[in-house]
Design an enzyme around this catalytic site. Structure first.
Site, short mmCIF file in Angstrom:
data_model
loop_
_atom_site.label_atom_id
_atom_site.label_comp_id
_atom_site.label_asym_id
_atom_site.label_seq_id
_atom_site.Cartn_x
_atom_site.Cartn_y
_atom_site.Cartn_z
CG ASP A 59 1.03 6.19 36.68
OD1 ASP A 59 1.29 5.84 37.84
OD2 ASP A 59 0.12 6.99 36.39
CG ASP A 204 5.27 0.38 41.59
OD1 ASP A 204 4.82 1.00 42.57
OD2 ASP A 204 4.71 0.37 40.48
CG HIS A 234 4.85 4.03 40.26
ND1 HIS A 234 4.13 2.98 39.75
CD2 HIS A 234 4.30 5.15 39.73
CE1 HIS A 234 3.18 3.43 38.95
NE2 HIS A 234 3.27 4.74 38.92
#
Length: 257
Positions: A59, A204, A234
């Site tokens: 991320d 994701d 994710h």
């Protein structure tokens, strides 16, 4: 993941970003510029006198962690990239990403509506509950204890400046600070022999395609055993943490030898 990594004799460090977890919570939105987070991480690396680092990014770990690496590459020995995106909005990203985000001829943008919906929700949700975003991007059901743990650092609106602000800074504009940082990161990776392993999940769409972009643009990605981790969303460290940890250990052992 940390006990698995530490059990193999590696030192495992998972820093809380400023404004997240158990770190301090600056309440001004302006305190959460991407460059400020990069500087804070770089200072932590120096303060702890770290070296031979295998950097694991997911991320925001990509834009922030890799930018910190660029400022002191001598301290790092390799990178594991897992479900991260380095948005630049450059036209040459057209057709490469599951969720498009690139500039078109004439200066207009092609951008996945779900990205904009996500940004909108991070601003409108009240009270702010990070657990809802985590559950929405994982394949397994969080326990009540996990819900509570994710929400605990944000007991009131004053503590939420970080998670409110960062989603607005994702590099969706070519001239944004994040996009410029990410271009510098790509420039470094294109010429660095530092090993880069991608370990993205199969579930994701928000980062779908970024693994192939990194494999193509990072010189150190050539010849690495890139992998896809199955049955994960994710936040693959939540869904398949032990699996990812094993990949990290194997890669760190190779890159540090």
């Amino acid at each position: 993941m940390l006990p698995i990594i530490a059990a193999q004799g590696l030192r495992a460090i998972a820093p809380d970003m400023i404004g997240f977890g158990r770190s301090d919570k600056p309440c001004r939105r302006t305190d959460h510029a991407v460059g400020a987070h990069v500087a804070a991480l770089g200072e932590l690396v120096v303060h702890l006198e770290l070296s031979h680092i295998t950097l694991v990014v997911q991320d925001w770990g990509g834009p922030i962690g890799l930018a910190a690496l660029v400022t002191a590459p001598e301290r790092f020995s390799g990178v594991v990239a897992a479900n991260t995106a380095l948005h630049t909005a450059d036209p040459d990203l057209a057709g490469l990403l599951a969720w498009p985000c690139h500039q078109l001829e004439g200066g207009s943008m092609a951008i996945e509506p779900t990205l904009l919906d996500y940004q909108r929700l991070t601003q409108e949700l009240a009270p702010f509950r990070p657990s809802l975003f985590v559950q929405g991007a994982t394949t397994h059901k969080l326990s009540e204890g996990e819900y509570a743990a994710y929400d605990a650092p944000f007991p009131d609106e004053a503590s939420c400046a970080g998670p409110r602000q960062l989603p607005l800074l994702m590099g969706h504009s070519p001239r944004s600070a994040c996009a410029q940082l990410n271009r510098r990161t790509f420039e470094f990776l294109a010429h660095s022999p530092m090993p880069v392993l991608t370990a993205y999940s199969d579930g994701d769409p928000s980062t779908g395609g970024w693994d192939r972009v990194l494999q193509a643009r990072a010189a150190g990605a050539a010849g690495q055993g890139h992998c896809t981790i199955a049955d994960a969303g994710h936040f693959l460290q939540e869904d398949q943490g032990p699996n990812l940890a094993e990949k990290v250990v194997a890669f760190a052992t190779r890159s540090q030898s």
